[in-house]
Structure formats: structure tokens, C-alpha cells
Design a protein around this motif. Structure first.
Motif, PDB file in Angstrom:
ATOM      1  N   VAL A 240       0.784  -1.267  -0.140  1.00 22.64           N
ATOM      2  CA  VAL A 240      -0.306   0.125  -0.085  1.00 22.64           C
ATOM      3  C   VAL A 240       0.798   1.361  -0.052  1.00 22.64           C
ATOM      4  O   VAL A 240       0.644   2.083  -0.543  1.00 22.64           O
ATOM      5  CB  VAL A 240      -1.038  -0.068   1.257  1.00 22.64           C
ATOM      6  CG1 VAL A 240      -1.588   1.393   1.182  1.00 22.64           C
ATOM      7  CG2 VAL A 240      -1.963  -1.209   0.936  1.00 22.64           C
ATOM      8  N   ALA A 241       1.952   1.299   0.906  1.00 25.45           N
ATOM      9  CA  ALA A 241       2.929   2.497   0.986  1.00 25.45           C
ATOM     10  C   ALA A 241       3.495   2.665  -0.436  1.00 25.45           C
ATOM     11  O   ALA A 241       3.706   3.723  -0.855  1.00 25.45           O
ATOM     12  CB  ALA A 241       3.827   2.263   2.055  1.00 25.45           C
ATOM     13  N   ALA A 242       3.946   1.407  -1.106  1.00 20.62           N
ATOM     14  CA  ALA A 242       4.692   1.660  -2.315  1.00 20.62           C
ATOM     15  C   ALA A 242       3.647   2.444  -3.475  1.00 20.62           C
ATOM     16  O   ALA A 242       4.414   3.117  -4.375  1.00 20.62           O
ATOM     17  CB  ALA A 242       4.981   0.246  -2.636  1.00 20.62           C
TER      18      ALA A 242
ATOM     19  N   ALA B 260      -0.586   9.036   0.216  1.00 16.92           N
ATOM     20  CA  ALA B 260       0.949   9.293   0.031  1.00 16.92           C
ATOM     21  C   ALA B 260       1.226  10.430   1.087  1.00 16.92           C
ATOM     22  O   ALA B 260       2.437  10.254   1.542  1.00 16.92           O
ATOM     23  CB  ALA B 260       1.452   9.654  -1.391  1.00 16.92           C
ATOM     24  N   ARG B 261       0.501  11.447   1.172  1.00 16.43           N
ATOM     25  CA  ARG B 261       1.104  12.509   2.315  1.00 16.43           C
ATOM     26  C   ARG B 261       0.961  11.926   3.484  1.00 16.43           C
ATOM     27  O   ARG B 261       1.741  12.229   4.394  1.00 16.43           O
ATOM     28  CB  ARG B 261      -0.105  13.906   2.000  1.00 16.43           C
ATOM     29  CG  ARG B 261       0.184  14.552   0.801  1.00 16.43           C
ATOM     30  CD  ARG B 261      -0.594  15.841   0.806  1.00 16.43           C
ATOM     31  NE  ARG B 261      -2.057  15.642   0.715  1.00 16.43           N
ATOM     32  CZ  ARG B 261      -2.641  15.579  -0.306  1.00 16.43           C
ATOM     33  NH1 ARG B 261      -2.040  15.542  -1.676  1.00 16.43           N
ATOM     34  NH2 ARG B 261      -4.119  15.456  -0.434  1.00 16.43           N
ATOM     35  N   PHE B 262      -0.021  10.917   3.861  1.00 19.29           N
ATOM     36  CA  PHE B 262      -0.142  10.509   5.161  1.00 19.29           C
ATOM     37  C   PHE B 262       1.116   9.446   5.604  1.00 19.29           C
ATOM     38  O   PHE B 262       1.862   9.669   6.656  1.00 19.29           O
ATOM     39  CB  PHE B 262      -1.143   9.421   5.289  1.00 19.29           C
ATOM     40  CG  PHE B 262      -1.282   8.651   6.402  1.00 19.29           C
ATOM     41  CD1 PHE B 262      -1.553   9.101   7.775  1.00 19.29           C
ATOM     42  CD2 PHE B 262      -0.818   7.395   6.486  1.00 19.29           C
ATOM     43  CE1 PHE B 262      -1.618   8.251   8.949  1.00 19.29           C
ATOM     44  CE2 PHE B 262      -0.885   6.356   7.484  1.00 19.29           C
ATOM     45  CZ  PHE B 262      -1.194   6.970   8.569  1.00 19.29           C
ATOM     46  N   PHE B 263       1.840   8.895   4.522  1.00 18.18           N
ATOM     47  CA  PHE B 263       2.719   8.023   4.795  1.00 18.18           C
ATOM     48  C   PHE B 263       4.251   9.178   4.798  1.00 18.18           C
ATOM     49  O   PHE B 263       4.990   8.749   5.577  1.00 18.18           O
ATOM     50  CB  PHE B 263       3.169   7.042   3.537  1.00 18.18           C
ATOM     51  CG  PHE B 263       2.298   5.813   3.690  1.00 18.18           C
ATOM     52  CD1 PHE B 263       2.509   4.927   4.885  1.00 18.18           C
ATOM     53  CD2 PHE B 263       1.127   5.480   2.901  1.00 18.18           C
ATOM     54  CE1 PHE B 263       1.687   3.774   4.950  1.00 18.18           C
ATOM     55  CE2 PHE B 263       0.452   4.356   2.948  1.00 18.18           C
ATOM     56  CZ  PHE B 263       0.854   3.473   4.105  1.00 18.18           C
ATOM     57  N   ALA B 264       4.251  10.180   4.009  1.00 20.04           N
ATOM     58  CA  ALA B 264       5.367  11.168   4.235  1.00 20.04           C
ATOM     59  C   ALA B 264       5.331  11.757   5.470  1.00 20.04           C
ATOM     60  O   ALA B 264       6.301  11.771   5.986  1.00 20.04           O
ATOM     61  CB  ALA B 264       5.046  12.134   3.198  1.00 20.04           C
ATOM     62  N   VAL B 265       4.118  12.157   6.054  1.00 18.74           N
ATOM     63  CA  VAL B 265       4.414  12.599   7.373  1.00 18.74           C
ATOM     64  C   VAL B 265       4.442  11.769   8.465  1.00 18.74           C
ATOM     65  O   VAL B 265       5.360  11.680   9.314  1.00 18.74           O
ATOM     66  CB  VAL B 265       2.793  13.236   7.698  1.00 18.74           C
ATOM     67  CG1 VAL B 265       2.646  13.618   9.147  1.00 18.74           C
ATOM     68  CG2 VAL B 265       2.413  14.362   6.919  1.00 18.74           C
ATOM     69  N   LEU B 266       4.256  10.226   8.273  1.00 24.12           N
ATOM     70  CA  LEU B 266       4.406   9.154   9.154  1.00 24.12           C
ATOM     71  C   LEU B 266       5.836   8.934   8.914  1.00 24.12           C
ATOM     72  O   LEU B 266       6.173   8.589  10.508  1.00 24.12           O
ATOM     73  CB  LEU B 266       3.607   8.104   8.818  1.00 24.12           C
ATOM     74  CG  LEU B 266       3.599   6.654   9.531  1.00 24.12           C
ATOM     75  CD1 LEU B 266       2.699   7.240  10.959  1.00 24.12           C
ATOM     76  CD2 LEU B 266       2.955   5.569   9.129  1.00 24.12           C
ATOM     77  N   THR B 267       6.498   9.073   8.168  1.00 20.73           N
ATOM     78  CA  THR B 267       7.984   8.773   8.081  1.00 20.73           C
ATOM     79  C   THR B 267       8.945  10.114   8.199  1.00 20.73           C
ATOM     80  O   THR B 267      10.125  10.232   7.781  1.00 20.73           O
ATOM     81  CB  THR B 267       8.402   8.226   6.801  1.00 20.73           C
ATOM     82  OG1 THR B 267       7.828   8.852   5.523  1.00 20.73           O
ATOM     83  CG2 THR B 267       7.656   6.525   6.746  1.00 20.73           C
ATOM     84  N   LEU B 268       8.221  11.184   8.484  1.00 27.05           N
ATOM     85  CA  LEU B 268       8.831  12.575   8.849  1.00 27.05           C
ATOM     86  C   LEU B 268       9.554  13.102   7.449  1.00 27.05           C
ATOM     87  O   LEU B 268      10.693  13.646   7.678  1.00 27.05           O
ATOM     88  CB  LEU B 268       9.822  12.561   9.999  1.00 27.05           C
ATOM     89  CG  LEU B 268       9.127  11.708  11.342  1.00 27.05           C
ATOM     90  CD1 LEU B 268      10.471  11.711  12.283  1.00 27.05           C
ATOM     91  CD2 LEU B 268       8.223  12.826  11.614  1.00 27.05           C
TER      92      LEU B 268
END
Length: 274
Positions: free
Chosen positions: A33-35, A42-50
Motif C-alpha cells: 500500500v505504501a509503495a 501518500a501524504r499520510f505516509f510522508a508525514v508518518l515517516t517525517l
């Protein structure tokens, strides 16, 4: 007096092994899902990974999937320990051990496919049709941004010699075309291949006889990025196309670079048929 079998406690190791196997599957699904995330996800995963910006790191899917494999390995180790506990102490939990093995086995097809399809390539992630003078990657802002802020570094000539021994079929593409025509054919082949074009420099006559195309290709499952540089150089009554493919994050591209070169070569040579 010994208790009956159904009174024996369940091995806690077997319980945790099955739980971790389920967690491994959930993490593997999160990797996919992240890939492939777009937009708000995508923005959620970007924030999640700082990570600054609207998209996560291109290698996030790979890193999460490696985490899933690590959890699966831990589950198998716990299952093995639980098997010993059940054998020695007579505890229950054999069904959970079997379930653990079956659940973790669901993660094996993708790594197994990569290994089998690649054969036995050397530990190389940078493949070029020209081992003496590989095409360079542009420092233009749009090219650098298109590669995700990454410029592949050159590798030692000894590594190129390893490539020549491992991939003797990787050769320059020689076309019986004028440079401009060959450039257009190559550009069209790149588009047909589904790669993302990040930089195009057309040949400009005597002052700039060479054409240059850069693109990004992504693996199907985890969207691992491969940077591609193409150089279209005029010769005597023909045009030579050289390609360099560099896979990010992995020290071994498992044959992906050679496969991309072969794909482009077939597509371009089809256009050279009279």
C-alpha cells in the motif's frame, strides 16, 4: 498423576508465534500500500515517516517489506522454540505452529520469484551498455528532482568487467538511422515502456551532436526505482544508443537492469526494421 492432554496449557511461544505471523502479513500488505500510495494516502505516509513533501521515500515499500520478513523470521523462531517446548513439556499448540508456518510461507513467493528469475547475477545495481564510457546522469534541476534527489555515483572499472562477464548480451544498440530519427525512435520506445521521463535533451547539430534522455522505471510490486540514462550518439552512417540503468537501495538489482536494457533494445530495434 499426570493431567489429561486437553488439560495441558497451550505453549505461549506458539501463541505469540501465530500472532507475529499475522502481524508480518499485515506489515507486508502495508508495504505494498505504501509503495503504491497516491494523493492523501501518500501524504499520510510522508508525514508518518517525517519526510518533507507530498510523497514518502521511494524505498518505503522495500523497507517496510523487509520489516515484514524480519517479523516473519521471528515468528518462525518462536514456532521452532514452541515445538521444542511442546515435545519436552507436553504442552498444546501444534496447530498454532502449523498455522505460523503456513502464514509466513505466504510471504515467500515474491522473494522467491525475484531470486529464480534473476538466476545468479553478480552484486551489481549499475548496468551499462558502454562499460568504458557509461552515459552520465544530468545535474539539471528537473532531472535531479525527477530522480527523487538522487544521482547515481560512478562505479569502478573492475565492477564493469564483472558486468561484462555476467551479462555478455548487454550491448549498445546500433541503428541504421539518422541521429534525429534514432532519437525520436528511442524516445517513443521509452514512452511505450511506461517509464517516467524526467529529462530530454535533443541532439542539436555540430555544437551538440548527442541526444540525451533520462527516465525512471519502477518495479511492479514495491515500486523500487531504477534511474535510466540514454545517450544517442551519431556514428558513420548509423546511430549508437547506449543505456545505463541503476537500481536504488539494493546492492544487487537481481538482473533488473539487464532486463530493462533488453526491453528497450527490442522496442527500438523494431522501429529500425525497414
Amino acid at each position: 498423576m499426570r493431567r489429561l492432554a486437553f488439560d495441558e496449557p497451550v505453549s505461549r511461544l506458539a501463541i505469540w508465534a501465530k500472532r507475529l505471523a499475522k502481524v508480518a502479513l499485515v506489515v507486508a500488505l502495508a508495504a505494498i500500500v505504501a509503495a503504491h500510495a497516491h494523493g492523501a494516502l501518500a501524504r499520510f505516509f510522508a508525514v508518518l515517516t517525517l519526510r518533507p513533501g507530498p510523497t514518502p521515500d521511494p524505498g518505503l515499500g522495500l523497507f517496510v517489506f523487509l520489516g515484514a520478513l524480519a517479523v516473519a523470521l521471528l515468528a518462525l523462531l518462536l514456532a521452532l522454540s514452541a515445538a521444542g517446548s511442546i515435545w519436552i513439556r507436553g504442552r498444546r499448540g501444534a496447530g498454532r505452529i502449523v498455522a505460523t508456518v503456513l502464514l509466513t510461507a505466504l510471504l515467500l513467493p515474491y522473494p522467491a520469484y525475484l531470486y529464480i528469475s534473476a538466476g545468479y547475477p553478480p552484486w551489481l545495481a549499475d548496468i551499462s551498455t558502454d562499460i568504458d564510457d557509461p552515459p552520465a546522469f544530468s545535474n539539471a534541476p528537473e532531472a535531479y528532482a525527477g530522480r527523487g534527489g538522487w544521482t547515481p555515483a560512478p562505479i569502478e572499472r573492475s565492477r564493469r568487467d564483472e558486468q561484462a562477464a555476467a551479462y555478455p548480451e548487454v550491448k549498445p544498440i546500433v541503428l541504421d538511422m539518422e541521429t534525429e530519427e534514432a532519437f525520436n525512435a528511442t524516445l517513443e520506445a521509452v514512452k511505450q515502456s511506461g517509464w517516467t521521463i524526467v529529462n530530454v535533451v535533443r541532439p542539436g547539430g555540430p555544437l551538440r551532436p548527442e541526444g540525451h534522455i533520462e527516465a525512471m522505471a519502477f518495479s511492479p510490486a514495491l515500486k523500487l526505482p531504477t534511474a535510466i540514462a540514454l545517450r544517442i550518439r551519431p556514428g558513420d552512417d548509423e546511430t549508437r544508443v547506449d543505456m545505463r540503468a541503476v537500481t536504488r537501495y539494493l546492492p544487487n538489482d537481481l538482473g533488473a537492469g539487464a532486463g530493462l536494457i533488453e526491453k528497450l533494445s527490442d522496442a527500438v530495434e523494431e522501429k529500425d526494421v525497414p
